[in-house]
Design an enzyme around this catalytic site. Structure first.
Site, short mmCIF file in Angstrom:
data_model
loop_
_atom_site.label_atom_id
_atom_site.label_comp_id
_atom_site.label_asym_id
_atom_site.label_seq_id
_atom_site.Cartn_x
_atom_site.Cartn_y
_atom_site.Cartn_z
N ASN A 196 0.82 -1.21 0.00
CA ASN A 196 0.00 0.00 0.00
C ASN A 196 0.87 1.27 0.00
O ASN A 196 2.02 1.23 -0.40
CB ASN A 196 -1.06 -0.01 1.10
CG ASN A 196 -2.32 0.71 0.64
OD1 ASN A 196 -2.34 1.95 0.61
ND2 ASN A 196 -3.32 -0.01 0.23
N ARG A 197 0.30 2.38 0.47
CA ARG A 197 0.91 3.67 0.16
C ARG A 197 1.75 4.24 1.30
O ARG A 197 1.42 4.06 2.48
CB ARG A 197 -0.19 4.68 -0.20
CG ARG A 197 -0.90 4.27 -1.47
CD ARG A 197 -2.04 5.20 -1.85
NE ARG A 197 -2.58 4.78 -3.16
CZ ARG A 197 -3.48 3.80 -3.32
NH1 ARG A 197 -4.00 3.17 -2.28
NH2 ARG A 197 -3.86 3.46 -4.54
N HIS A 207 2.85 0.09 -3.11
CA HIS A 207 3.24 -1.31 -3.27
C HIS A 207 4.73 -1.52 -3.56
O HIS A 207 5.12 -2.29 -4.44
CB HIS A 207 2.40 -1.97 -4.36
CG HIS A 207 0.94 -2.13 -4.01
ND1 HIS A 207 0.47 -2.22 -2.72
CD2 HIS A 207 -0.17 -2.20 -4.81
CE1 HIS A 207 -0.85 -2.36 -2.73
NE2 HIS A 207 -1.26 -2.34 -3.97
N HIS A 257 -1.65 -10.12 -2.95
CA HIS A 257 -2.66 -9.32 -3.64
C HIS A 257 -3.59 -10.18 -4.50
O HIS A 257 -3.96 -9.78 -5.61
CB HIS A 257 -1.96 -8.25 -4.48
CG HIS A 257 -2.73 -6.98 -4.62
ND1 HIS A 257 -4.05 -6.96 -5.01
CD2 HIS A 257 -2.37 -5.70 -4.43
CE1 HIS A 257 -4.46 -5.70 -5.05
NE2 HIS A 257 -3.46 -4.91 -4.69
N TYR A 302 -6.83 -11.57 -6.10
CA TYR A 302 -8.16 -11.02 -6.39
C TYR A 302 -9.13 -12.21 -6.36
O TYR A 302 -9.14 -13.02 -7.29
CB TYR A 302 -8.20 -10.39 -7.78
CG TYR A 302 -7.56 -9.03 -7.91
CD1 TYR A 302 -6.20 -8.84 -7.65
CD2 TYR A 302 -8.30 -7.93 -8.33
CE1 TYR A 302 -5.62 -7.59 -7.79
CE2 TYR A 302 -7.72 -6.68 -8.48
CZ TYR A 302 -6.38 -6.51 -8.22
OH TYR A 302 -5.80 -5.28 -8.37
N ASP A 322 -11.98 0.38 -0.61
CA ASP A 322 -10.53 0.33 -0.81
C ASP A 322 -9.94 0.93 0.47
O ASP A 322 -9.41 2.03 0.46
CB ASP A 322 -10.12 1.11 -2.06
CG ASP A 322 -8.62 0.98 -2.34
OD1 ASP A 322 -7.98 0.14 -1.68
OD2 ASP A 322 -8.11 1.72 -3.20
N GLN A 360 -6.72 -4.84 4.34
CA GLN A 360 -7.18 -3.95 3.28
C GLN A 360 -8.23 -4.69 2.48
O GLN A 360 -7.99 -5.78 1.96
CB GLN A 360 -6.00 -3.58 2.35
CG GLN A 360 -6.35 -2.61 1.24
CD GLN A 360 -6.31 -1.15 1.68
OE1 GLN A 360 -5.80 -0.83 2.77
NE2 GLN A 360 -6.84 -0.25 0.87
N GLU A 365 -6.25 -8.16 1.85
CA GLU A 365 -4.80 -8.02 1.98
C GLU A 365 -4.45 -7.79 3.45
O GLU A 365 -4.69 -6.72 3.98
CB GLU A 365 -4.31 -6.84 1.13
CG GLU A 365 -4.64 -6.96 -0.33
CD GLU A 365 -4.54 -5.62 -1.05
OE1 GLU A 365 -3.42 -5.12 -1.20
OE2 GLU A 365 -5.58 -5.07 -1.45
C1 BGC Z 1 -4.88 -0.63 -3.13
C2 BGC Z 1 -5.64 0.06 -4.24
C3 BGC Z 1 -4.91 -0.15 -5.54
C4 BGC Z 1 -4.74 -1.63 -5.78
C5 BGC Z 1 -3.99 -1.97 -7.05
C6 BGC Z 1 -4.75 -2.09 -3.47
O1 BGC Z 1 -3.99 -2.72 -2.48
O2 BGC Z 1 -5.51 -0.48 -1.88
O3 BGC Z 1 -5.79 1.42 -3.96
O4 BGC Z 1 -5.63 0.44 -6.61
O5 BGC Z 1 -4.07 -2.21 -4.70
O6 BGC Z 1 -2.78 -1.32 -7.07
#
Ligand code: BGC
Length: 339
Positions: free
Chosen positions: A78-79, A104, A174, A176, A241, A277, A304
């Site tokens: 994440n950020r 990431h 990550h 899906y 998100d 997340q 996540e």
């Molecule tokens: C984030 C999203 C992002 C996605 C793909 C997720 O873990 O929370 O904001 O768009 O990853 O990068």
């Protein structure tokens, strides 16, 4: 049972695909590029083996897209706001890859590494090294991720790290998930409940947490009771998100339960990390995946397990800092079954 085969190449190096299966018709595939989970197959309520994660046919497609399908994310998931951290009073500028922020792990995150691996009949252990100052982070970091599947239908992800300097680490996977099958469209008919009484609101402009830890009560974030996703993700607040602050749970208790009413498949998530997340793939653009499946926004949900986004810069978030030469381990388990 384990099987290893070639899956093409990336950056001039071979990429392998490892498949591990158990006696209950459950299996998963993981590739050495990004230690990426490419499929998880499990029987539905009628016994039909169903692939419940989004993925691609080829390595090239993984490199083309930036959705991080199934990858191991690091050094920091994440950020990180303004792409900067401070360790022991020293500021470290990090590489920037989203607005002014780092997402990431930066430009070449762990998802783009070709990991070494060893296998057993029930597991694969990946190893990679992240060099000192790679993507701006201090400390040479040895990273090990073991994925294992036994006959209890639990896909276990064990993470182990050791750094030669104090640094920050936040690893996640990550994947899906679409428990109706990766090719079955929107996740509306999924039901979710979570052990999370608080969440981290974000600034909508850049998805950086505001630093608040708010109660979920009376909001769309209250997933303490089982909730049909289709009933909550189309509201004014958009889809999820967000990082949820996990409540303490007893040993052996899941932090989240996800269920598809279409396939009858459920997935329980267990972890010893402090946050989760929930990302409903709101930013996913239409694209073609495995077997020609058409993927689009809201076709999947990521769970996540992680430290909170931007936690290196927010003192009251649980700490992603690790000390030099100390080993740290984290665990996430995804358990599958039908009801
Ligand atoms: C984030 C999203 C992002 C996605 C793909 C997720 O873990 O929370 O904001 O768009 O990853 O990068």
């Amino acid at each position: 049972m384990v099987d290893v085969k070639s899956f093409g190449s990336a950056f001039g190096k071979a990429v392998d695909l490892i498949t591990i299966s158990n006696k209950n018709n459950m299996s998963f595939e993981v590739m050495s590029l990004g230690a990426t989970i490419r499929s998880i197959k499990t029987p539905d309520k009628n016994g039909v083996v169903t692939d419940v994660v989004l993925g691609y046919e080829t390595v090239e497609e993984y490199l083309e897209h930036d959705s991080y399908f199934g990858a191991c994310i690091g050094r920091y998931a994440n950020r990180i706001a303004n792409s900067e951290i401070t360790v022991n009073g020293v500021k470290y500028p990090l590489t920037v890859n989203e607005n002014a922020n780092q997402l990431h792990g930066g430009k070449v995150g762990f998802d783009k590494k070709i990991w070494e691996f060893t296998t057993t009949e029930t597991s694969v252990t990946f190893k990679t090294v992240s060099e000192d100052m790679e993507e701006g982070f201090p400390g040479k970091l040895d990273v090990y991720v073991t994925y294992s599947l036994c006959d209890d239908n639990k896909l276990k992800l064990d993470y182990k790290v050791i750094s030669d300097k104090d640094t920050v680490v936040n690893l996640t996977n990550h994947a899906y998930f679409n428990l109706s099958g990766h090719n079955s469209g929107k996740i509306d008919n999924h039901y979710l409940d979570m052990k999370a009484s608080f969440y981290n609101p974000v600034n909508p402009a850049d998805s950086i947490p505001t630093g608040e830890i708010l109660s979920v009560a009376g909001t769309m974030f209250d997933l303490r009771k089982t909730t049909r996703l289709g009933d909550v993700i189309y509201g004014e607040g958009g889809s999820y998100d967000h990082n949820f602050v996990l409540d303490f749970v007893a040993d052996g208790e899941p932090v989240a339960n996800l269920y598809s009413a279409d396939s009858g498949i459920f997935m329980k998530t267990y972890t010893n990390k402090p946050g989760l997340q929930i990302y409903c793939a709101g930013a996913l653009k239409e694209n073609i995946g495995k077997g020609g499946a058409v993927y689009n926004a809201l076709h999947a949900i990521c769970l996540e397990t992680q430290f909170f986004p931007n936690s290196p810069n927010v003192r009251h978030f649980s700490s992603p800092f690790v000390k030099a030469n100390e080993e740290y381990s984290y665990e996430t388990v995804y358990e599958f079954g039908v009801k």
